[in-house]
Design a protein around this motif. Structure first.
Motif, PDB file in Angstrom:
ATOM      1  N   ILE A 250       0.846  -1.191   0.000  1.00 15.65           N
ATOM      2  CA  ILE A 250       0.000   0.000   0.000  1.00 15.65           C
ATOM      3  C   ILE A 250       0.880   1.239   0.000  1.00 15.65           C
ATOM      4  CG2 ILE A 250      -1.838   1.246   1.204  1.00 15.65           C
ATOM      5  CD1 ILE A 250      -2.656  -1.557   0.260  1.00 15.65           C
ATOM      6  N   ARG A 251       0.527   2.225  -0.810  1.00 14.79           N
ATOM      7  CA  ARG A 251       1.110   3.562  -0.676  1.00 14.79           C
ATOM      8  C   ARG A 251       0.007   4.433  -0.076  1.00 14.79           C
ATOM      9  NH1 ARG A 251       6.099   6.234  -2.928  1.00 14.79           N
ATOM     10  NH2 ARG A 251       5.815   8.436  -2.469  1.00 14.79           N
ATOM     11  N   ILE A 265      -0.162   9.491  13.062  1.00 20.96           N
ATOM     12  CA  ILE A 265      -0.686   8.410  12.231  1.00 20.96           C
ATOM     13  C   ILE A 265      -0.112   7.104  12.761  1.00 20.96           C
ATOM     14  CG2 ILE A 265      -0.932   7.484   9.903  1.00 20.96           C
ATOM     15  CD1 ILE A 265      -2.222  10.279  10.496  1.00 20.96           C
ATOM     16  N   GLU A 266      -1.008   6.220  13.163  1.00 20.42           N
ATOM     17  CA  GLU A 266      -0.601   4.955  13.791  1.00 20.42           C
ATOM     18  C   GLU A 266      -1.087   3.790  12.932  1.00 20.42           C
ATOM     19  OE1 GLU A 266      -2.146   3.503  17.824  1.00 20.42           O
ATOM     20  OE2 GLU A 266      -0.239   4.483  18.306  1.00 20.42           O
ATOM     21  N   PRO A 271       3.294  -2.734   9.944  1.00 21.33           N
ATOM     22  CA  PRO A 271       4.513  -1.915   9.962  1.00 21.33           C
ATOM     23  C   PRO A 271       4.653  -1.098   8.685  1.00 21.33           C
ATOM     24  CG  PRO A 271       4.975  -4.163  10.658  1.00 21.33           C
ATOM     25  CD  PRO A 271       3.589  -4.161  10.116  1.00 21.33           C
ATOM     26  N   ALA A 272       5.125   0.133   8.842  1.00 20.45           N
ATOM     27  CA  ALA A 272       5.182   1.067   7.716  1.00 20.45           C
ATOM     28  C   ALA A 272       6.583   1.621   7.548  1.00 20.45           C
ATOM     29  CB  ALA A 272       4.189   2.210   7.944  1.00 20.45           C
ATOM     30  N   ARG A 273       6.791   2.211   6.379  1.00 19.31           N
ATOM     31  CA  ARG A 273       8.002   2.970   6.090  1.00 19.31           C
ATOM     32  C   ARG A 273       7.577   4.353   5.608  1.00 19.31           C
ATOM     33  NH1 ARG A 273       8.354  -1.758   3.804  1.00 19.31           N
ATOM     34  NH2 ARG A 273       7.784  -0.947   1.739  1.00 19.31           N
ATOM     35  N   VAL A 282      12.024  10.995   1.030  1.00 16.97           N
ATOM     36  CA  VAL A 282      13.036  10.968   2.086  1.00 16.97           C
ATOM     37  C   VAL A 282      13.642   9.575   2.137  1.00 16.97           C
ATOM     38  CG1 VAL A 282      11.936  12.766   3.483  1.00 16.97           C
ATOM     39  CG2 VAL A 282      11.302  10.367   3.848  1.00 16.97           C
ATOM     40  N   GLN A 283      14.789   9.468   2.779  1.00 17.26           N
ATOM     41  CA  GLN A 283      15.353   8.146   3.018  1.00 17.26           C
ATOM     42  C   GLN A 283      14.349   7.368   3.872  1.00 17.26           C
ATOM     43  OE1 GLN A 283      18.050   7.141   1.539  1.00 17.26           O
ATOM     44  NE2 GLN A 283      18.715   9.132   0.769  1.00 17.26           N
ATOM     45  N   PRO A 284      13.969   6.141   3.466  1.00 19.66           N
ATOM     46  CA  PRO A 284      12.899   5.424   4.175  1.00 19.66           C
ATOM     47  C   PRO A 284      13.177   5.309   5.671  1.00 19.66           C
ATOM     48  CG  PRO A 284      13.429   4.330   2.114  1.00 19.66           C
ATOM     49  CD  PRO A 284      14.467   5.401   2.294  1.00 19.66           C
ATOM     50  N   LEU A 285      12.124   5.536   6.450  1.00 18.87           N
ATOM     51  CA  LEU A 285      12.213   5.494   7.907  1.00 18.87           C
ATOM     52  C   LEU A 285      11.141   4.546   8.414  1.00 18.87           C
ATOM     53  CD1 LEU A 285      13.536   6.781  10.455  1.00 18.87           C
ATOM     54  CD2 LEU A 285      11.736   8.519  10.376  1.00 18.87           C
ATOM     55  N   ALA A 286      11.558   3.454   9.042  1.00 14.79           N
ATOM     56  CA  ALA A 286      10.616   2.432   9.494  1.00 14.79           C
ATOM     57  C   ALA A 286       9.951   2.853  10.800  1.00 14.79           C
ATOM     58  CB  ALA A 286      11.335   1.100   9.681  1.00 14.79           C
ATOM     59  N   GLY A 287       8.705   2.411  10.990  1.00 12.30           N
ATOM     60  CA  GLY A 287       7.990   2.680  12.227  1.00 12.30           C
ATOM     61  C   GLY A 287       6.503   2.412  12.061  1.00 12.30           C
TER      62      GLY A 287
END
Length: 489
Positions: A250-251, A265-266, A271-273, A282-287
């Motif tokens: 999903i985007r 946003i939760e 799990p999202a990037r 941006v450089q992908p940031l996981a969370g």
């Protein structure tokens, strides 16, 4: 918990919700401009009819364009009031920017105006540049798809966030100005005990009301309690349910169109990037929890597990328990009802600039010497309710001067006890300093400046014209928190 109503699926084709599934894209070969109407509409807010405004494209609220398509739009005002629409984050010619009398007048009822420019790809939005009109939900998504969006095997979903009151914007502003817009603990500085900076990280949970800074001063949050918080025009009591595939990617394009609410946003068990902010990679940031202030956007990539299920994507009101959101669900999955109130309050957003610190532009500005610097002081108070830039309200402001093509650094220094999302028209800037520490941060058009903090942004001055610079908190803007970035040839 009970299984929620599936009215959302049955109504998925309704124009008011078409933005969720992305309207049919405009072909680059189409010669005719797209029609966009500023018009009124009726929403069902928890069983109560609500008359609001909106921006209706050919296939529902908002517009989605394919790669290489020019932004060719005929905007018609079908409202009974004069208004004008701003293309937030885009860089049109100044005459098409959509700020009343800078330089074009507002559209009279029944009047139309043509727009034609090359848009930036990414997640954007459009809204009235009259604060009271934006508070009536005169706004919609503006999605400009890239070649990668077309070629990638992923589903695109938009989550468009609003805060809403059944009262008129004029009544809302009267309550705010009179100091009656808040719950007992909200924003008064007398609600919660002052907390040190150690209690202000992203994991710290606080009660509704005031937080403290390092000096024990009270921080103001949420200066109005809205009647509802909306994701794609719906509350969490009857959210949009978006059908997704097992194991799909999903985007999720999240747009904070709220007048005065910061959201977290939760994504919970999905799990999202974080892959883009304000339309820029941006450089992908996981969370699984990311925040955004008013006017800002986040693009999240979510890889769903191979088994079926339902995954709530929640928007949590900063410093409070209210929440909204939508639900991603595979076919046949059980979708359970979620309470509109969380068990605990969400924390204040990015008081320590931790999230902004972790963002790095994928395509930063080229290095070059800085030719001009401006310190931009942000001030104001809850009582009297007045918010200023460099000590002045709009009309008494002193423009920030620059020459076209100069490299300019703006240093936003917030000396007030509320955060301010600062939006500059006609430019993309890069975050280059956070509380005096140099960073190679994200490209943005709207940056959040927490209380008692300083954020530096670098930009290359564009078209010689008057460009608005303002706080994107609508009651702050309505009370004068704007100036201009005056670029000369």
């Amino acid at each position: 918990m009970n299984t929620i109503s599936r009215r959302g699926i049955l109504a998925a084709g309704a124009a008011v919700l078409a933005c969720v599934h992305l309207p049919r894209t405009a072909s680059a070969k189409e010669a005719a401009p797209l029609n966009l109407r500023a018009t009124s509409r009726v929403l069902d807010i928890d069983g109560r009819a609500a008359s609001v405004w909106g921006l209706a494209g050919p296939n529902g609220q908002g517009l989605t364009l394919d790669p290489g398509t020019r932004f060719r739009v005929d905007l018609r005002n079908e409202l009974d009031a004069r208004t004008l629409i701003h293309w937030h984050g885009q860089i049109p010619p100044n005459a098409q920017d959509g700020v009343p009398d800078m330089p074009m007048p507002m559209l009279a009822p029944g009047e139309s105006r043509a727009y034609d420019f090359a848009p930036l790809p990414g997640t954007y939005w459009m809204h009235a540049h009259v604060p009271l009109h934006e508070m009536r939900l005169l706004a919609a998504p503006l999605i400009i798809r890239s070649a990668e969006d077309i070629s990638s095997d992923r589903q695109e979903v938009v989550m468009f966030l609003h805060d809403f009151s059944f009262k008129t914007p004029e009544e809302v502003m009267a309550e705010i100005l009179g100091g009656h817009g808040m719950a007992a603990d909200h924003g008064s500085g007398h609600g919660a005990e002052p907390a040190g900076m150690a209690a202000m990280d992203h994991g710290a949970m606080m009660g509704m009301g005031a937080m403290g800074d390092m000096n024990g001063m009270a921080m103001d949050l949420n200066d109005y309690d809205w009647d509802a918080y909306l994701a794609n025009d719906r509350t969490l009591s009857d959210p949009e349910v978006v059908q997704v595939e097992r194991g799909g990617r999903i985007r999720l394009r999240v747009i904070n169109a709220a007048a005065a609410t910061v959201f977290w946003i939760e994504t919970g068990q999905a799990p999202a990037r974080l892959v883009a902010v304000d339309g820029h990679a941006v450089q992908p940031l996981a969370g699984n929890r990311f925040g955004l202030a008013m006017g800002q956007r986040l693009d999240l990539e979510i890889d769903l597990p191979p088994e079926g299920g339902a995954w709530p994507i929640l928007a949590l009101r900063e410093g409070a328990r209210e929440r909204t959101g939508l639900i991603l669900a595979t076919q046949g999955a059980e979708v359970r009802r979620l309470d509109t109130m969380a068990e605990t309050a969400a924390p204040a957003f990015d008081t320590d600039l931790a999230q902004e610190t972790h963002l790095t532009a994928a395509d930063p500005l080229p290095d070059r010497p800085v030719e001009r610097r401006h310190m931009v002081m942000l001030g104001g108070s809850m009582q009297p309710y007045v918010w200023t830039i460099d000590g002045a309200v709009w009309g008494r402001h002193r423009p920030l001067a620059a020459t076209s093509k100069e490299r300019v650094v703006l240093s936003f220094h917030n000396m007030s006890m509320m955060g301010h999302p600062m939006h500059l028209h006609g430019h993309v800037f890069q975050v280059v300093g956070l509380n005096g520490r140099a960073v190679r941060g994200a490209l943005r058009d709207t940056v959040y400046v927490p209380p008692m903090s300083m954020v530096d942004v670098a930009l290359d001055a564009g078209e010689a014209a008057r460009w608005m610079l303002h706080c994107h908190h609508m009651p702050h803007l309505e009370t004068g928190m704007m100036t201009e970035f005056a670029v000369s040839a």
